[in-house]
Design a protein around this motif. Structure first.
Motif, PDB file in Angstrom:
ATOM      1  N   LEU A 277      42.790  49.766  36.344  1.00 42.92           N
ATOM      2  CA  LEU A 277      42.721  50.526  37.633  1.00 42.92           C
ATOM      3  C   LEU A 277      41.714  50.047  38.476  1.00 42.92           C
ATOM      4  CD1 LEU A 277      44.297  52.425  39.382  1.00 42.92           C
ATOM      5  CD2 LEU A 277      43.101  54.226  38.251  1.00 42.92           C
ATOM      6  N   VAL A 278      40.320  50.242  38.059  1.00 44.39           N
ATOM      7  CA  VAL A 278      39.229  50.013  38.827  1.00 44.39           C
ATOM      8  C   VAL A 278      38.468  48.748  38.860  1.00 44.39           C
ATOM      9  CG1 VAL A 278      38.551  52.593  38.295  1.00 44.39           C
ATOM     10  CG2 VAL A 278      37.653  50.944  36.795  1.00 44.39           C
ATOM     11  N   LYS A 279      38.911  47.760  37.874  1.00 42.72           N
ATOM     12  CA  LYS A 279      38.324  46.634  37.779  1.00 42.72           C
ATOM     13  C   LYS A 279      37.093  46.350  37.874  1.00 42.72           C
ATOM     14  CE  LYS A 279      42.580  44.586  40.146  1.00 42.72           C
ATOM     15  NZ  LYS A 279      43.508  45.849  39.831  1.00 42.72           N
ATOM     16  N   PRO A 280      36.218  46.595  36.738  1.00 40.00           N
ATOM     17  CA  PRO A 280      34.849  46.465  36.480  1.00 40.00           C
ATOM     18  C   PRO A 280      34.382  44.842  36.887  1.00 40.00           C
ATOM     19  CG  PRO A 280      35.715  47.609  34.692  1.00 40.00           C
ATOM     20  CD  PRO A 280      36.937  47.088  35.530  1.00 40.00           C
ATOM     21  N   SER A 281      33.430  44.832  37.249  1.00 40.37           N
ATOM     22  CA  SER A 281      32.587  43.611  37.812  1.00 40.37           C
ATOM     23  C   SER A 281      31.955  43.024  36.265  1.00 40.37           C
ATOM     24  CB  SER A 281      31.459  43.516  38.674  1.00 40.37           C
ATOM     25  OG  SER A 281      30.509  44.290  38.097  1.00 40.37           O
ATOM     26  N   ARG A 282      31.823  41.676  36.345  1.00 42.67           N
ATOM     27  CA  ARG A 282      31.096  40.944  35.232  1.00 42.67           C
ATOM     28  C   ARG A 282      29.850  41.677  34.705  1.00 42.67           C
ATOM     29  NH1 ARG A 282      32.351  34.264  36.690  1.00 42.67           N
ATOM     30  NH2 ARG A 282      34.511  34.538  36.735  1.00 42.67           N
ATOM     31  N   GLN A 283      29.129  42.020  35.796  1.00 43.22           N
ATOM     32  CA  GLN A 283      28.012  42.735  35.460  1.00 43.22           C
ATOM     33  C   GLN A 283      28.206  44.058  34.661  1.00 43.22           C
ATOM     34  OE1 GLN A 283      28.645  41.748  38.792  1.00 43.22           O
ATOM     35  NE2 GLN A 283      27.409  39.819  38.333  1.00 43.22           N
TER      36      GLN A 283
END
Length: 374
Positions: A277-283
């Motif tokens: 749902l929120v799509k975390p970044s690679r970091q």
């Protein structure tokens, strides 16, 4: 042999010391046990619980060794002892030690045994404590029991001690493996309408909170904030939470204070659902969890949080969570001790660095996998 053991009708000094130490160690076992388990005391001693845990285990091991001394040494000839003075400590002491071993070796024994052992470990300790008080009272008043009664003096032998010790170990096995008392209790409880309607029926050992009481929040005002290093931060109302895909997990729950509950059915959403749902970044390498009690925090690495058994649960054994269980939403991390399963969750943050959780700041390890100790 008698001359080497005692003089002028007295026990040798080292055995007197051993007797005194056994009593003192048991008193310390009771005090540390109460500190580890009782919610009120537990909360006040949070910074010291890790130390108390290891002290409790160490005292228990030494207490168990002292019970074996009569089997390892030669006893004085014709040195009489009162029957109950040895029967109670050996039988109930052996039962306390045996159930304690079941609690200590988390992954060795079935959880059903361990959950029963936790109950009996406490009750048997209370019985032995009561006997020690009675023993101390009649010693203080120089009470002399009837020579022919149940507490008559006997000439001890290794066979006698072995029989009493074996009775204690066998009794602990019967109570934890066969559980005759629990079977009878469940049979009577099944006849009670009140028991049938008692919440979600989860037999947890205790409910802990690090604040004064359990926080409350009406569902109409509840909001789950999910933000941090994500492409799509969201604030979910309770209706939004309920509309997300849900799943059920049946797992064992282990508390670091010793108790366990077998086959707990949790219902809620997986962390993977939130990630989609929120799509975390690679970091984003870690997931932080916050409770609306305003104090409790927890943190998992992203791989730990994405374990398929990890849930954000809102139902327990088919019923909504109760207030003390984390209503309306709590984290469940079955492979780790219960302190990682933060209750009353209202904010989740994806981050590039770990958060030092509430218990971790007080000495508990960040990775709390069951069986690795604390």
């Amino acid at each position: 042999m008698g001359k080497r053991w005692f003089k002028h009708g007295k026990w040798p000094r080292w055995m007197v010391w051993l007797h005194s130490y056994t009593i003192i160690s048991f008193v310390l076992l009771m005090l540390t046990g109460v500190a580890l388990y009782a919610p009120g005391v537990h909360s006040m001693l949070i910074p010291y619980l890790m130390i108390l845990y290891y002290v409790h285990i160490g005292l228990g091991i030494i207490f168990g060794i002292t019970l074996l001394v009569p089997l390892l040494v030669r006893l004085p000839i014709r040195k009489l002892i009162r029957r109950l003075d040895w029967l109670f400590p050996l039988v109930f002491g052996a039962m306390v030690v045996a159930t304690g071993v079941l609690l200590w070796l988390v992954t060795v024994f079935p959880t059903t045994w361990r959950s029963r052992a936790f109950t009996w470990h406490g009750w048997l300790s209370y019985v032995l404590s009561a006997w020690l008080i009675i023993h101390a009272v009649y010693k203080a008043f120089a009470y002399q029991p009837n020579k022919e009664g149940i507490n008559a003096q006997v000439d001890p032998s290794r066979r006698m001690f072995l029989r009493w010790l074996g009775t204690g170990i066998a009794g602990a096995a019967v109570l934890t493996v066969i559980d005759p008392v629990g079977t009878l209790r469940r049979s009577f409880a099944s006849l009670s309408t009140e028991q049938k309607n008692d919440g979600n029926g989860a037999d947890f050992g205790a409910y802990y909170t690090v604040t004064n009481g359990y926080p409350t929040l009406d569902l109409a005002r509840y909001r789950l904030i999910v933000n941090g290093l994500v492409a799509n931060p969201v604030t979910l109302k309770w209706s939004d939470v309920m509309n997300l895909a849900a799943q059920q997990e049946k797992t064992d729950f282990h508390c670091v204070t010793g108790w366990s509950v077998a086959n707990v059915r949790w219902h809620g959403m997986s962390m993977q659902t939130l990630v989609d749902l929120v799509k975390p970044s690679r970091q984003a390498k870690y997931v932080h969890f916050y409770s609306f009690d305003g104090v409790y925090t927890e943190s998992l690495s992203l791989p730990e949080a994405l374990d398929p058994t990890v849930l954000l649960a809102y139902r327990l054994n088919g019923q909504p969570l109760r207030q003390e269980q984390g209503f309306p939403l709590r984290l469940v991390v079955p492979k780790m001790y219960g302190y990682k399963s933060i209750k009353w969750v209202n904010r989740i943050e994806f981050a590039d660095k770990p958060l030092v959780g509430y218990w971790e700041a007080r000495g508990y390890p960040n990775e709390a996998y069951v069986g690795r100790g604390i």
